[in-house]
Design an enzyme around this catalytic site. Structure first.
Site, PDB file in Angstrom:
ATOM      1  CB  THR A  11      -0.890  -0.002   1.269  1.00 55.42           C
ATOM      2  OG1 THR A  11      -1.429   1.294   1.477  1.00 55.42           O
ATOM      3  CG2 THR A  11      -0.101  -0.367   2.517  1.00 55.42           C
ATOM      4  CG  ASP A  12      -1.086   5.023  -0.965  1.00 51.94           C
ATOM      5  OD1 ASP A  12      -1.665   4.371  -0.066  1.00 51.94           O
ATOM      6  OD2 ASP A  12      -1.649   5.960  -1.583  1.00 51.94           O
TER       7      ASP A  12
HETATM    8  P1  NAD Z   1      -9.571  -7.452   2.361  1.00 51.14           P
HETATM    9  O1  NAD Z   1      -9.529  -7.160   3.831  1.00 51.14           O
HETATM   10  O2  NAD Z   1     -10.799  -7.183   1.581  1.00 51.14           O
HETATM   11  O3  NAD Z   1      -9.194  -8.990   2.119  1.00 51.14           O
HETATM   12  C1  NAD Z   1      -8.165  -9.641   2.815  1.00 51.14           C
HETATM   13  C2  NAD Z   1      -8.335 -11.138   2.591  1.00 51.14           C
HETATM   14  O4  NAD Z   1      -7.258 -11.794   3.286  1.00 51.14           O
HETATM   15  C3  NAD Z   1      -9.633 -11.702   3.150  1.00 51.14           C
HETATM   16  O5  NAD Z   1     -10.233 -12.558   2.202  1.00 51.14           O
HETATM   17  C4  NAD Z   1      -9.201 -12.463   4.385  1.00 51.14           C
HETATM   18  O6  NAD Z   1     -10.033 -13.582   4.678  1.00 51.14           O
HETATM   19  C5  NAD Z   1      -7.802 -12.891   4.005  1.00 51.14           C
HETATM   20  N1  NAD Z   1      -6.950 -13.123   5.188  1.00 51.14           N
HETATM   21  C6  NAD Z   1      -6.808 -12.302   6.260  1.00 51.14           C
HETATM   22  N2  NAD Z   1      -5.974 -12.882   7.148  1.00 51.14           N
HETATM   23  C7  NAD Z   1      -5.569 -14.055   6.622  1.00 51.14           C
HETATM   24  C8  NAD Z   1      -4.701 -15.090   7.055  1.00 51.14           C
HETATM   25  N3  NAD Z   1      -4.082 -15.021   8.240  1.00 51.14           N
HETATM   26  N4  NAD Z   1      -4.496 -16.159   6.244  1.00 51.14           N
HETATM   27  C9  NAD Z   1      -5.123 -16.245   5.056  1.00 51.14           C
HETATM   28  N5  NAD Z   1      -5.975 -15.306   4.603  1.00 51.14           N
HETATM   29  C10 NAD Z   1      -6.200 -14.220   5.371  1.00 51.14           C
HETATM   30  O7  NAD Z   1      -8.318  -6.669   1.781  1.00 51.14           O
HETATM   31  P2  NAD Z   1      -8.155  -5.911   0.381  1.00 51.14           P
HETATM   32  O8  NAD Z   1      -8.685  -4.534   0.509  1.00 51.14           O
HETATM   33  O9  NAD Z   1      -8.630  -6.774  -0.717  1.00 51.14           O
HETATM   34  O10 NAD Z   1      -6.560  -5.796   0.321  1.00 51.14           O
HETATM   35  C11 NAD Z   1      -5.782  -6.847  -0.253  1.00 51.14           C
HETATM   36  C12 NAD Z   1      -4.314  -6.462  -0.191  1.00 51.14           C
HETATM   37  O11 NAD Z   1      -4.094  -5.250  -0.891  1.00 51.14           O
HETATM   38  C13 NAD Z   1      -3.799  -6.236   1.230  1.00 51.14           C
HETATM   39  O12 NAD Z   1      -2.495  -6.761   1.320  1.00 51.14           O
HETATM   40  C14 NAD Z   1      -3.793  -4.723   1.373  1.00 51.14           C
HETATM   41  O13 NAD Z   1      -2.793  -4.304   2.284  1.00 51.14           O
HETATM   42  C15 NAD Z   1      -3.461  -4.297  -0.046  1.00 51.14           C
HETATM   43  N6  NAD Z   1      -3.979  -2.974  -0.456  1.00 51.14           N
HETATM   44  C16 NAD Z   1      -5.301  -2.656  -0.267  1.00 51.14           C
HETATM   45  C17 NAD Z   1      -5.766  -1.417  -0.689  1.00 51.14           C
HETATM   46  C18 NAD Z   1      -7.220  -1.036  -0.551  1.00 51.14           C
HETATM   47  O14 NAD Z   1      -7.573   0.127  -0.825  1.00 51.14           O
HETATM   48  N7  NAD Z   1      -8.107  -1.917  -0.158  1.00 51.14           N
HETATM   49  C19 NAD Z   1      -4.894  -0.501  -1.295  1.00 51.14           C
HETATM   50  C20 NAD Z   1      -3.540  -0.878  -1.461  1.00 51.14           C
HETATM   51  C21 NAD Z   1      -3.102  -2.126  -1.044  1.00 51.14           C
END
Ligand code: NAD
Ligand code: TYD
Length: 351
Positions: free
Chosen positions: A134-135
């Site tokens: 993430t940023d």
């Molecule tokens: P989210 O919270 O919607 O999904 C996370 C998923 O990870 C879920 O399906 C959850 O069940 C699974 N998970 C959590 N803990 C776990 C574990 N211990 N073992 C296995 N699975 C597990 O998140 P998202 O918004 O889809 O983000 C996904 C990735 O992208 C993350 O790494 C986040 O840091 C990164 N990210 C998100 C954003 C955003 O705006 N949402 C922006 C930049 C980067």
């Protein structure tokens, strides 16, 4: 056709992960995609119900912090590529429970790195560990400037500190063990299937139900918003064409102050719901600020634009409209989340 590969995508039942899984399963019939997800509150297999019968797709329920289980999984399937999205992802939750973020985001990432390293240490050729970040690791900007790939890390929330730590470990494994990796740091995503705790889906749900819209502080915080499907396209490009050992910033060239974004959302929702002009704006309620609230995030995405010819495919107005339409057409999905029924889906489907 691309050569066959076994690919592990972690966190594929979550918001961004589900779009990445779908893109890879549909675009690369020669790959076998294994979606590993613990199905925490944020994981929802209904997001991928359309893929259940695809021959190149397998769902595996499991926790990335479970060392033995992860080692055995790599022994069994020999994943040549890993796209690691599983994480605890919500800043507000990280403020109430930082340790959960250390466990999944830091320890879970190290467990995966170890398993990948042990599986391939004698032959890293054509293998890749792609870490999605993430940023927010860069901390906050003032009124001007943009994050570039070399901006020093300066995380302010337990969430961003845990993501920063995981990024450092990935890089350290690259230096120490020559593990082939790539990292991308993306701005705020929005779109279909986002859990209604983040700003846009929470406010869509509250507008539908005529509930207050809790804007933190004065609402003058700025985020750079990217449509989730454009993020998935960027991930596909970086996975296949990115340079090993590099970082790519991904952003929407699309900065919005929260309060202006909320007003645009209210306007589009009023039109969709045939409500009087400015009706939903009446729901805006300024509430206590988030502790340590970062003032502004904004990405300079020129590296991925110039090197990999990636650009967002939709404007914010278009993406927001697609998102609103999806939530209005999928009220059952939303209701299942609010009443918790989505968590029974795995049991029903997989026993
Ligand atoms: P989210 O919270 O919607 O999904 C996370 C998923 O990870 C879920 O399906 C959850 O069940 C699974 N998970 C959590 N803990 C776990 C574990 N211990 N073992 C296995 N699975 C597990 O998140 P998202 O918004 O889809 O983000 C996904 C990735 O992208 C993350 O790494 C986040 O840091 C990164 N990210 C998100 C954003 C955003 O705006 N949402 C922006 C930049 C980067
Ligand atoms: P969020 O969607 O939680 O993403 P992040 O904190 O990772 O940027 O929040 C986006 C912005 O919206 C952030 O400045 C906090 C603000 N916000 C509110 O004002 N009210 C809310 O209820 C939420 C969830 C967020």
């Amino acid at each position: 056709m691309s050569r066959s590969k076994t690919i592990l995508i972690t966190g594929g039942a979550g918001f961004i992960g589900s779009h990445v899984v779908r893109l890879f399963v549909q675009k690369y019939p020669n790959y076998h995609i294994y979606n590993l997800d613990a199905l925490t509150y944020a994981g929802n297999l209904e997001n991928l119900s359309d893929l259940e019968n695809q021959p190149n797709y397998t769902f595996i329920k499991g926790d990335i912090t479970d060392e033995l289980f992860i080692q055995e999984l790599f022994d069994t399937y020999k994943f040549e590529g890993v796209i690691h999205l599983a994480a605890e992802s919500h800043v507000d939750r990280s403020i109430t429970d930082p340790l959960a973020f250390v466990k999944t985001n830091v320890i879970g990432t190290i467990v995966l790195l170890n398993a990948f390293k042990d599986c391939w240490k004698d032959d890293f050729e054509d293998k890749l560990f792609y870490h999605i970040s993430t940023d927010e690791v860069y901390g906050t900007l003032g009124e001007t400037g943009l994050f570039i790939e070399t901006t020093p890390y300066d995380p302010n929330s337990p969430y961003s500190a845990s993501k920063a730590s995981s990024d450092h470990f990935v890089r350290a494994y690259g230096e120490t063990y020559k593990l082939p990796y790539v990292i991308s740091n993306c701005s705020n995503n929005y779109g279909q299937n986002q859990f209604p705790e983040k700003l846009i889906p929470l406010f869509i749900n509250n507008i539908i139900n005529n509930k207050p819209l809790p804007v933190y502080g004065d609402g003058n915080y700025t985020r750079d918003w990217l449509y989730v499907k454009d993020h998935a396209i960027a991930i596909d490009l970086i996975f296949h064409k990115g340079k090993q050992g590099e970082t790519y910033n991904i952003g929407g060239f699309n900065e919005w102050k929260n309060i202006d974004l909320v007003k645009l959302l209210c306007k589009q929702m009023d039109q969709k719901l045939n409500r009087a002009s400015k009706a939903s704006e009446q729901l805006i309620t300024f509430v206590k600020d988030r502790p340590g609230h970062d003032l502004r995030y904004a990405i300079d995405a020129s590296k991925i634009k110039n090197e990999l010819s990636w650009e967002p495919s939709v404007t914010f107005e278009q993406g927001l409209e697609l998102t609103i339409d999806w939530y209005l057409n999928n009220k059952r999905w939303l209701a299942n989340i609010i009443n918790g029924a989505y968590q029974a889906y795995y049991q029903k489907q997989y026993g």
